[in-house]
Design an enzyme around this catalytic site. Structure first.
Site, PDB file in Angstrom:
ATOM      1  N   HIS A  84      13.300 -12.587  -5.956  1.00 16.75           N
ATOM      2  CA  HIS A  84      12.099 -11.778  -5.556  1.00 16.75           C
ATOM      3  C   HIS A  84      12.436 -10.353  -4.602  1.00 16.75           C
ATOM      4  O   HIS A  84      11.969  -9.475  -5.283  1.00 16.75           O
ATOM      5  CB  HIS A  84      11.984 -12.622  -3.647  1.00 16.75           C
ATOM      6  N   GLU A  85      13.741 -10.268  -4.653  1.00 13.49           N
ATOM      7  CA  GLU A  85      14.442  -8.481  -4.296  1.00 13.49           C
ATOM      8  C   GLU A  85      13.743  -8.103  -5.474  1.00 13.49           C
ATOM      9  O   GLU A  85      13.975  -6.394  -6.085  1.00 13.49           O
ATOM     10  CB  GLU A  85      15.647  -9.296  -3.507  1.00 13.49           C
ATOM     11  N   GLY A 112       0.869  -0.711   0.167  1.00 11.18           N
ATOM     12  CA  GLY A 112      -0.468   0.109  -0.113  1.00 11.18           C
ATOM     13  C   GLY A 112       1.225   1.383  -0.472  1.00 11.18           C
ATOM     14  O   GLY A 112       0.388   2.244  -1.041  1.00 11.18           O
ATOM     15  N   HIS A 132      10.958  -6.627  -5.993  1.00 13.46           N
ATOM     16  CA  HIS A 132      10.888  -5.391  -5.946  1.00 13.46           C
ATOM     17  C   HIS A 132      11.255  -4.348  -6.035  1.00 13.46           C
ATOM     18  O   HIS A 132      10.929  -3.061  -6.360  1.00 13.46           O
ATOM     19  CB  HIS A 132      11.642  -5.493  -3.529  1.00 13.46           C
ATOM     20  N   CYS A 171       6.846 -12.531   2.843  1.00 19.67           N
ATOM     21  CA  CYS A 171       7.491 -11.372   2.729  1.00 19.67           C
ATOM     22  C   CYS A 171       7.159 -10.256   3.922  1.00 19.67           C
ATOM     23  O   CYS A 171       5.846 -10.695   4.192  1.00 19.67           O
ATOM     24  CB  CYS A 171       7.137 -10.142   1.065  1.00 19.67           C
ATOM     25  N   PRO A 211       6.007 -22.219  -1.390  1.00 24.51           N
ATOM     26  CA  PRO A 211       5.636 -20.830  -0.607  1.00 24.51           C
ATOM     27  C   PRO A 211       6.451 -19.937  -0.154  1.00 24.51           C
ATOM     28  O   PRO A 211       7.528 -20.121  -0.318  1.00 24.51           O
ATOM     29  CB  PRO A 211       5.233 -21.446   0.432  1.00 24.51           C
TER      30      PRO A 211
END
Length: 224
Positions: free
Chosen positions: A183-184, A40, A187, A141, A138
Site C-alpha cells: 500500500h505504501e 485530489g 503511494h 487509507c 478490505p
C-alpha cells in the site's frame, strides 16, 4: 515541488541540499503538513523522488521524518508515506501494534496473518515478490477518508531499503505487513488503492450511520 535528480547530471551538492532544506522551512499551511492530504491533491499522483544516500541522515531528512512520526502517531496509522504529508520523496513509516490488533477479532487476525511489528522508517524501498498468491481483504487509507474496498495484494515479499540511520536492511514479510508495505509503495509511485481495488466493493464506512441520522453526519478529516 519536485526535483528530478535523474534528468540532470549537473545538479550540485549545494543545490540538492538547498532543495531538501526548502522542504522543511516552517511556513504556515505548507508542506510538510501536520495533517494527511486527501485524494485530489496532486502530490498523491506524483512519483516520489529517491533520497540521495548522502542526505539520508541529514537534518533536512530528519526533520521530514520527525514530522511524519508526529502525524503517524496523531492519526494512529499503520502506514504513512511522505507524500501523504505533501513531500514526494521515497520514505514511509509502518507499524502494527496491539492497539491496531484490537480492532480485529482473533479469527480475523489469524486469517489476515497479522503480527505485531514495531515502528520502522523505510527510505528508498525496493520490493521483490516472494509469493505471487494474491490475497483479498478490505483496505482503507487516511488519504481517502471514510471509505474502504477489497484489494488483492501479494502474500509475501522481501523489502530492502535504508533505515533512518542510513543502515541497509533486507527483511521478508508475509500477510498483513506485506499488505501495508505494498500500500505504501503504491503511494510512492503515485497510486492509491482506488486504482487497484475491486470497484464493486467500494463502500462508505458509515453508510448505515448516515441513514440512521437522516444524512446529518460530518466526516472528520483530522484525528479523532
Amino acid at each position: 515541488m519536485t526535483l528530478n535528480f535523474n534528468q540532470s547530471r549537473f545538479i550540485s551538492y549545494k543545490q540538492v541540499r538547498t532543495w531538501y532544506a526548502n522542504l522543511v522551512k516552517p511556513r504556515k499551511n505548507e508542506a510538510p503538513y501536520r495533517h494527511i492530504i486527501q485524494i485530489g491533491d496532486p502530490t498523491l499522483r506524483a512519483t516520489s523522488e529517491k533520497v540521495p544516500t548522502h542526505l539520508i541522515t541529514s537534518p533536512e531528512i530528519k526533520s521530514v521524518i520527525d514530522q511524519m512520526k508526529l502525524v503517524f502517531n496523531k492519526y494512529k496509522c499503520v502506514g504513512l508515506s511522505a507524500a501523504q504529508i505533501g513531500i514526494p520523496i521515497q520514505i514511509f513509516l509502518m507499524e502494527f501494534n496491539k492497539n491496531h490488533a484490537k480492532l480485529f477479532n482473533k479469527q480475523e487476525q489469524k486469517n489476515m496473518e497479522m503480527l505485531h511489528y514495531p515502528l520502522k522508517v523505510v527510505i528508498n524501498p525496493e520490493i521483490k515478490i516472494l509469493d505471487y498468491t494474491k490475497i483479498i481483504f478490505p483496505e482503507a487509507c487516511e488519504s481517502i477518508k471514510g471509505f474502504y474496498a477489497d484489494v488483492a495484494r501479494y502474500r509475501s515479499l522481501n523489502l530492502k531499503g535504508f533505515d533512518e540511520n542510513g543502515n541497509n536492511f533486507s527483511e521478508n514479510f508475509n500477510g498483513w505487513l506485506a499488505r501495508i508495505i505494498q500500500h505504501e509503495i503504491d503511494h510512492l509511485n503515485g497510486i492509491t488503492y482506488t486504482d487497484v481495488m475491486d470497484r464493486k466493493t467500494f463502500t462508505c464506512s458509515c453508510w448505515n450511520v448516515i441513514n440512521e441520522r437522516g444524512g446529518r453526519v460530518e466526516l472528520p478529516y483530522g484525528p479523532q
